[in-house]
Design an enzyme around this catalytic site. Sequence first.
Site, PDB file in Angstrom:
ATOM      1  N   LYS A   1       0.859  -1.182   0.000  1.00  0.00           N
ATOM      2  CA  LYS A   1       0.000   0.000   0.000  1.00  0.00           C
ATOM      3  C   LYS A   1       0.895   1.232   0.000  1.00  0.00           C
ATOM      4  O   LYS A   1       1.798   1.357   0.830  1.00  0.00           O
ATOM      5  CB  LYS A   1      -0.829  -0.002   1.282  1.00  0.00           C
TER       6      LYS A   1
HETATM    7  C1  E4P Z   1      -8.396   1.095   3.580  1.00  0.00           C
HETATM    8  O1  E4P Z   1      -7.511   0.584   2.969  1.00  0.00           O
HETATM    9  C2  E4P Z   1      -8.232   1.768   4.886  1.00  0.00           C
HETATM   10  O2  E4P Z   1      -7.449   0.940   5.720  1.00  0.00           O
HETATM   11  C3  E4P Z   1      -9.527   1.963   5.595  1.00  0.00           C
HETATM   12  O3  E4P Z   1     -10.622   1.607   4.790  1.00  0.00           O
HETATM   13  C4  E4P Z   1      -9.677   3.239   6.327  1.00  0.00           C
HETATM   14  O4  E4P Z   1     -10.944   3.245   6.941  1.00  0.00           O
HETATM   15  P1  E4P Z   1     -11.364   4.319   8.050  1.00  0.00           P
HETATM   16  O5  E4P Z   1     -11.606   5.619   7.363  1.00  0.00           O
HETATM   17  O6  E4P Z   1     -12.621   3.750   8.638  1.00  0.00           O
HETATM   18  O7  E4P Z   1     -10.227   4.377   9.028  1.00  0.00           O
END
Ligand code: E4P
Length: 217
Positions: free
Chosen positions: A83
């Site tokens: 990522k």
């Molecule tokens: C996605 O890859 C992220 O880890 C995640 O969806 C973030 O979600 P949040 O906004 O609920 O922290």
Amino acid sequence: MKIFLDTANVDEIRAAHDLGVLDGVTTNPSHAAKTGRPFREVVTEIAGICSGPLSAEAVSRDTQGMVREAREVCSWAPNIVVKIPLLPEGIKAVSILADEGIRCNVTLCFSPLQALLAAKAGAAYISPFVGRLDDIAHDGMELVEQIVRIYGNYGLDTEIIVASARHPRHVVRAALLGADITTMPYELLMKMFHHPLTDLGEEKFLADWEKAGLSIF
Ligand code: E4P
């Protein structure tokens, strides 16, 4: 539409996997911190539970650091995707990594132009954060709609992961828009089962069956 779990909690990942509906997992540094365990240990355990794509995030602020971290985490298991944040340094890292055949999930996407840049750099996945946009009075799903349209216009094959999903409505809209994937917390996955008529119907069927004294064996 593929279903990913957005967590580093191995118990939740195992439970979702046992349901037979889990296609992959996304983690982020906050999820990893919550486990209180060494990062590599958690990531390799998750990779052993779910054979689908597993996103592990690079945490360097510069391109070379991100590239180094990406090569390292991707060596831990064959299904790991790195990522990378949607910053100029990150997009540069994605171009380098894509040439090496390393799959990147470009994260923290909040605009269609950012999504276009990620696809052009060769990202395997783009993660628009819909819930965080809703939090600031924007329409997160409108962003997904725009990305679906733009990628469709130009035949870009970067897969769209609807991220930061908070409620079942996000999942319905993602599927209707043709997003490739929604990544969600375990609680949201379980909410997808719920319908009061299912519970009432099952209760009535079983009550009738018992009242009649029937048995299968
Ligand atoms: C996605 O890859 C992220 O880890 C995640 O969806 C973030 O979600 P949040 O906004 O609920 O922290």
